[in-house]
Design an enzyme around this catalytic site. Structure first.
Site, PDB file in Angstrom:
ATOM      1  N   ARG A  41      -7.892  24.539 105.375  1.00 25.39           N
ATOM      2  CA  ARG A  41      -6.671  25.352 105.372  1.00 25.39           C
ATOM      3  C   ARG A  41      -6.652  26.217 104.111  1.00 25.39           C
ATOM      4  NH1 ARG A  41      -2.773  22.699 104.075  1.00 25.39           N
ATOM      5  NH2 ARG A  41      -3.537  20.570 103.922  1.00 25.39           N
ATOM      6  N   TYR A  94     -10.853  28.045 111.614  1.00 24.10           N
ATOM      7  CA  TYR A  94     -10.952  26.627 111.306  1.00 24.10           C
ATOM      8  C   TYR A  94      -9.625  25.878 111.352  1.00 24.10           C
ATOM      9  CZ  TYR A  94     -13.124  22.506 109.281  1.00 24.10           C
ATOM     10  OH  TYR A  94     -13.632  21.243 109.098  1.00 24.10           O
ATOM     11  N   LYS A  96      -0.396  22.357 112.301  1.00 19.96           N
ATOM     12  CA  LYS A  96       0.413  22.543 111.100  1.00 19.96           C
ATOM     13  C   LYS A  96       1.407  23.700 111.260  1.00 19.96           C
ATOM     14  CE  LYS A  96      -1.934  19.355 108.889  1.00 19.96           C
ATOM     15  NZ  LYS A  96      -1.337  18.039 108.644  1.00 19.96           N
ATOM     16  N   HIS A 107       5.411  15.279 108.466  1.00 14.73           N
ATOM     17  CA  HIS A 107       3.971  15.036 108.277  1.00 14.73           C
ATOM     18  C   HIS A 107       3.775  13.527 108.159  1.00 14.73           C
ATOM     19  CE1 HIS A 107       0.203  16.037 105.620  1.00 14.73           C
ATOM     20  NE2 HIS A 107      -0.124  15.887 106.876  1.00 14.73           N
ATOM     21  N   SER A 160      -2.010  14.782 102.228  1.00 17.63           N
ATOM     22  CA  SER A 160      -3.317  14.870 102.884  1.00 17.63           C
ATOM     23  C   SER A 160      -4.330  14.051 102.093  1.00 17.63           C
ATOM     24  CB  SER A 160      -3.782  16.322 102.928  1.00 17.63           C
ATOM     25  OG  SER A 160      -2.808  17.116 103.562  1.00 17.63           O
ATOM     26  N   CYS A 171      -4.760  10.801 101.892  1.00 20.40           N
ATOM     27  CA  CYS A 171      -4.316   9.520 101.307  1.00 20.40           C
ATOM     28  C   CYS A 171      -4.411   8.388 102.328  1.00 20.40           C
ATOM     29  CB  CYS A 171      -2.890   9.615 100.790  1.00 20.40           C
ATOM     30  SG  CYS A 171      -2.736  10.526  99.246  1.00 20.40           S
ATOM     31  N   ASP A 176      -0.736  11.934 112.254  1.00 18.64           N
ATOM     32  CA  ASP A 176      -0.498  13.061 111.334  1.00 18.64           C
ATOM     33  C   ASP A 176       0.918  13.634 111.387  1.00 18.64           C
ATOM     34  OD1 ASP A 176      -1.593  14.814 109.332  1.00 18.64           O
ATOM     35  OD2 ASP A 176      -1.692  16.415 110.816  1.00 18.64           O
ATOM     36  N   ARG A 236     -14.870  17.398 109.928  1.00 20.10           N
ATOM     37  CA  ARG A 236     -13.858  16.817 110.821  1.00 20.10           C
ATOM     38  C   ARG A 236     -14.419  16.334 112.141  1.00 20.10           C
ATOM     39  NH1 ARG A 236      -8.281  16.952 108.962  1.00 20.10           N
ATOM     40  NH2 ARG A 236      -8.386  18.108 107.019  1.00 20.10           N
TER      41      ARG A 236
HETATM   42  C1  OXD Z   1      -3.959  17.843 106.390  1.00 26.93           C
HETATM   43  C2  OXD Z   1      -4.563  17.613 107.715  1.00 26.93           C
HETATM   44  O1  OXD Z   1      -4.511  18.574 105.582  1.00 26.93           O
HETATM   45  O2  OXD Z   1      -4.002  16.817 108.475  1.00 26.93           O
HETATM   46  O3  OXD Z   1      -2.895  17.261 106.132  1.00 26.93           O
HETATM   47  O4  OXD Z   1      -5.578  18.237 108.033  1.00 26.93           O
HETATM   48 MN    MN Z   2      -2.100  16.193 107.755  1.00 23.03          MN
END
Ligand code: OXD
Ligand code: MN
Length: 606
Positions: A73, A215, A224, A244, A266, A268, A291, A387
């Site tokens: 991102r 991407y 998102k 989130h 993100s 964690c 997520d 990913r």
């Molecule tokens: C993030 C994801 O960056 O879920 O939170 O990809």
């Molecule tokens: Mn996320």
């Protein structure tokens, strides 16, 4: 399907306008079928963008390698273009929407030349659920169509719910790489340079315009962009929550279940917690989402959560049979891998997959790669943000109710981050507003050398929503406080703060994490059930030292440290919030949060 088959006149008109602007060579409306998915993949394989993996080891799996500049991102190119900058708030990039639309319209002009425009009707959430929302993404990327098939519910059934005049969120996407007559991508991932990438949100008109990246979160606009940034604005206006958060169901040995949602920044371990295999005998954890959670009040005054997604877009490195066996099993088949390494027998490999690289690999950039364990500076074979995209239904731990259109009633909400010191293993808010305070101070500690910041600095990521809140974050805090006034206190989820990342002074982990986190979840469960031994401390309720059974390797002294209130550390924490964090929100910071800060400070004493 063709454009003329669209019954929704508003949608048809919007697509026609996009066609006139972007000038694709063909237009195709997605029906969501397997045949369509296979065709997308086939185009990518023939075009040299996708490699089929070993059909015996990874049936139905493909590897994509993105452009090295298009791997994550792009937060500095992500915009909340509300009418005023004040509305976007201090934590978002803002451009005047009229100006931004002008810039992007220029970029969009003719941007799909030589490509097919795909129109993807998709539902975030089970099709027809009253918590779900419909979006329509226009894209020129077959990779996006295939990923959207996995991550959302796509196709005809969505158009049926939309009818002739239903509401949808229009999502425009182009990779920003038109093709000249006869030209093809020739195996090269199409995208635009960074300064031409725009991931834009228009909250008032609920529109998403994305340009230049192919991407993940930049391009799969249901995730998102819609399910968090735009949905957070809709949720504010309609009185619900778009968060989130993972969603899990935990069942005790007596067969009683509770639902837990958890927000961590993100990287964690949300996916790991969502799919956790408990080490506590007799306990069971099942996955609902990893997520995003959308929560709405049900007729009984409780908050009900759905996972708006249908798949997992998980980070591969670090995923292995110890850290997350359920994720490993979810990706055995029908999975798209992006930017991982390829083995000689056409399987995938990444750092910390649990075994050494089996021979020569092709790394994520397409180069030969031989593991050199002596060389600590060796570039990774898989990109750290590589990913897997896998259907959620393939997860062996998926809960039977994961697609229940009513959602699941939420018992507990967890916040957490990477905090090597100060924050205990777990503590519980004394009431809802205290819980909102906890959410507002979420953050992770910067480790030495990272990002040029002083080691020990806390990078705050309130509610783990910093990159995902579609409006002024001060107003977002207020919205959370208001949600707590909409029902009686006993119907609200209980709020907890967890920290799996405590370290000793010499840098060793104090808590083993992973499956052992079930011990903490069990205490949370018991607290929700009205049992669970606790003491009231200046920072909230905490388990008595015997309330959480110690895992192997954690001494009694470790446990005491994990569950102590570090008065001096908390005083520093409070000072940091007062001096560096809360002032960012100016007069939009709810006074309740300042009161909470004052009250904790007072309880900590002089
Ligand atoms: C993030 C994801 O960056 O879920 O939170 O990809
Ligand atoms: Mn996320």
């Amino acid at each position: 399907m063709t454009l003329n088959e669209l019954k929704h006149q508003g949608l048809k008109k919007w697509v026609e306008e996009a066609v006139a602007l972007m000038k694709p060579k063909a237009v195709y409306v997605c029906d969501g079928s397997q045949e369509e998915y296979d065709r997308m993949i086939d185009i990518c394989v023939k075009g040299g963008l996708a490699t089929p993996l070993n059909s015996a080891k990874r049936p139905g799996c493909y590897l994509f390698r993105s452009d090295p500049s298009d791997v994550a991102r792009v937060e500095n190119r992500t915009y909340i273009a509300s009418k005023t900058q004040e509305e976007a708030g201090p934590t978002n990039n803002w451009i005047n929407p009229v100006e931004l639309k002008k810039t992007m319209t220029e970029l969009y002009t003719g941007c799909m030349q030589g490509r097919t425009m795909y129109v993807i009707p998709f539902s975030m959430g089970p099709v027809g659920s009253n918590i779900a929302k419909i979006g329509v993404e226009i894209t020129d990327s077959e990779y996006v169509v295939a990923n959207m098939h996995i991550m959302t519910r796509v196709g005809k059934k969505v158009l049926d719910v939309l009818g002739t005049n239903g509401e949808y969120v229009p999502c425009l996407h182009s990779v920003g790489k038109p093709l000249a007559e006869g030209e093809s991508d020739n195996g090269k991932w199409p995208c635009a340079p960074l300064d031409k990438k725009y991931i834009s949100h228009f909250p008032e008109t609920r529109e998403i315009w994305s340009y230049g990246s192919g991407y993940g979160g930049n391009a799969l606009l249901g995730k998102k962009c819609l399910a968090l940034r735009i949905a957070s604005v809709i949720a504010r206006d309609e009185g619900w929550l778009a968060e989130h958060m993972l969603i899990l169901k935990i069942t005790n040995p007596q067969g009683v279940s509770k639902v837990v949602c958890a927000a961590f920044p993100s990287a964690c371990g949300k996916t790991n917690l969502a799919m956790l295999v408990p080490t506590l005998p007799g306990w069971k954890v099942e996955t609902i989402g990893d997520d995003i959670a959308w929560m709405k009040f049900g007729p009984d005054g409780r908050l009900y959560a759905i996972n708006p997604e249908a798949g997992f877009f998980g980070v591969a490195p670090g995923t292995n049979m110890d850290s997350n066996p359920n994720a490993m099993r979810s990706i055995e088949k029908n999975t798209i891998f992006t930017n991982v390494a390829l083995t000689e027998d056409k399987d995938v490999w990444w750092e910390q997959i649990g075994y050494d690289a089996p021979g020569k690999l092709i790394d994520w950039k397409g180069n030969e790669w031989i593991q050199d364990k002596a060389n600590k500076a060796q570039e990774p074979a898989a990109h750290p943000n590589s990913r897997f995209t896998a259907p959620a239904r393939q997860c062996p731990a998926i809960a039977p109710e994961w697609e229940d259109p009513k959602g699941v009633p939420v018992d507990a909400i967890l916040f957490g981050g990477r905090r090597p010191s100060t924050i205990p293993l777990v503590h519980q808010a004394t009431d809802w507003v205290h819980g909102v305070f906890m959410g507002s101070i979420v953050g992770s500690e910067i480790t030495a050398a990272a990002l040029d910041l002083k080691a020990g600095t806390i990078r705050r990521d309130p509610f783990a929503m910093l990159p995902f809140c579609g409006y002024n974050m001060g107003d977002y805090f207020q919205h959370w406080i208001n949600i707590g006034k909409k029902t009686s206190a006993d119907k609200l989820p209980k709020i907890f703060f967890v920290n799996w990342f405590r370290k000793t002074k010499d840098g060793k982990w104090l808590w083993p994490g992973y499956g052992e986190n079930s011990r903490v979840l069990a205490w949370i469960f018991d607290r929700c059930a009205g049992t669970g031994k606790a003491v009231e401390t200046p920072i909230g309720y905490m388990p008595t030292v015997d309330a959480i059974e110690r895992p192997a390797g954690v001494s009694e002294a470790d446990m005491k440290e994990l569950l102590a209130v570090d008065i001096e550390g908390w005083k520093k924490e409070i000072a940091d919030i007062r001096e560096n964090h809360y002032p960012k929100f100016g007069n939009r910071l709810p006074k309740e949060l300042m009161n909470e800060l004052d009250a904790i400070e007072k309880r900590l004493g002089k």
